[in-house]
Design an enzyme around this catalytic site. Structure first.
Site, PDB file in Angstrom:
ATOM      1  N   VAL A  48     -32.135 -12.416 -37.639  1.00 26.97           N
ATOM      2  CA  VAL A  48     -32.786 -11.413 -36.269  1.00 26.97           C
ATOM      3  C   VAL A  48     -31.867 -10.212 -36.533  1.00 26.97           C
ATOM      4  O   VAL A  48     -32.208  -8.930 -36.395  1.00 26.97           O
ATOM      5  CB  VAL A  48     -32.919 -12.035 -34.953  1.00 26.97           C
ATOM      6  N   CYS A  49     -30.344 -10.535 -36.624  1.00 29.49           N
ATOM      7  CA  CYS A  49     -29.488  -9.495 -36.425  1.00 29.49           C
ATOM      8  C   CYS A  49     -29.566  -8.254 -37.278  1.00 29.49           C
ATOM      9  O   CYS A  49     -29.698  -7.338 -36.750  1.00 29.49           O
ATOM     10  CB  CYS A  49     -27.977 -10.157 -36.656  1.00 29.49           C
ATOM     11  N   PRO A  50     -29.767  -8.512 -38.918  1.00 26.88           N
ATOM     12  CA  PRO A  50     -30.162  -7.230 -39.683  1.00 26.88           C
ATOM     13  C   PRO A  50     -31.255  -6.391 -39.239  1.00 26.88           C
ATOM     14  O   PRO A  50     -31.461  -5.192 -39.404  1.00 26.88           O
ATOM     15  CB  PRO A  50     -30.234  -7.662 -40.890  1.00 26.88           C
ATOM     16  N   LEU A  79     -30.095  -4.376 -36.329  1.00 21.72           N
ATOM     17  CA  LEU A  79     -29.330  -3.352 -36.863  1.00 21.72           C
ATOM     18  C   LEU A  79     -29.754  -2.192 -37.636  1.00 21.72           C
ATOM     19  O   LEU A  79     -29.503  -1.110 -37.544  1.00 21.72           O
ATOM     20  CB  LEU A  79     -27.935  -3.731 -37.669  1.00 21.72           C
TER      21      LEU A  79
END
Length: 186
Positions: free
Chosen positions: A45-47, A50
């Site tokens: 999920v993080c990328p 960002l």
């Protein structure tokens, strides 16, 4: 609760613009800032989050807002991620490394025992005071467009004392001027 509180002092190394740069709480003062915590580099999920911020970075900049992403990874890991991921390769804002967890703890989003940050988003005004915060569960990604709406509302309220932005407020919509006359009439 951090809302209406001044941010705590910190110093860290970040990866930005192909370089390692020093970042401190002083860099968040004098302008609007978003501090965007996420659990870890090289995840799922993080990328997407960002990347979403990277896609909307020009609009944040137009509003005079600087973005600082933070994870408990090192600045070296941020550099490696930036160089190996097309999505993260678009990131132009500072990616702060917080391997000691100092910043993450200062903002109250450390997952103790795991050494990872929760998904925390903080909007900081030019005085270094938190005006907005949101923390979501691991699997719930954030939306940069919704964050932009909240930034615009916070900036409007700061620039127009005595006015507030109601639910679903968008730039250009009517605001409210709280008064005794409005009580029970909304």
């Amino acid at each position: 609760m951090l809302v209406n509180s001044e941010i705590q002092p910190f110093t860290a190394t970040a990866f930005k613009g192909g370089e390692f740069v020093e970042v401190s709480d002083a860099d968040l003062k004098g302008k609007w800032s978003v501090v965007f915590f996420y659990p870890a580099d090289f995840t799922f999920v993080c990328p997407t989050e960002l990347g979403d911020l990277a896609d909307n970075y020009a609009e944040f900049q137009r509003l005079g807002v600087e973005i600082f992403s933070v994870s408990t990874d090192t600045h070296f890991t941020h550099k490696a991620w930036h160089e190996t991921s097309d999505t993260i390769g678009k990131v132009q804002y500072a990616m702060i490394g917080d391997p000691t967890g100092e910043i993450t703890r200062n903002f109250g989003v450390m997952r103790e025992g795991q050494g990872l940050a929760d998904r925390g988003t903080f909007l900081i005004d030019p005085d270094g005071v938190v005006q907005f915060m949101e923390v979501t569960a691991e699997g719930i990604g954030r939306n940069a467009v919704e964050l932009l709406r909240k930034v615009k509302a916070a900036q409007y309220v700061r620039e127009h004392p005595g006015e507030v932005c109601p639910a679903k407020w968008e730039e250009g919509d009517d605001t409210l001027a709280p008064s005794l006359d409005l009580v029970g009439k909304i």
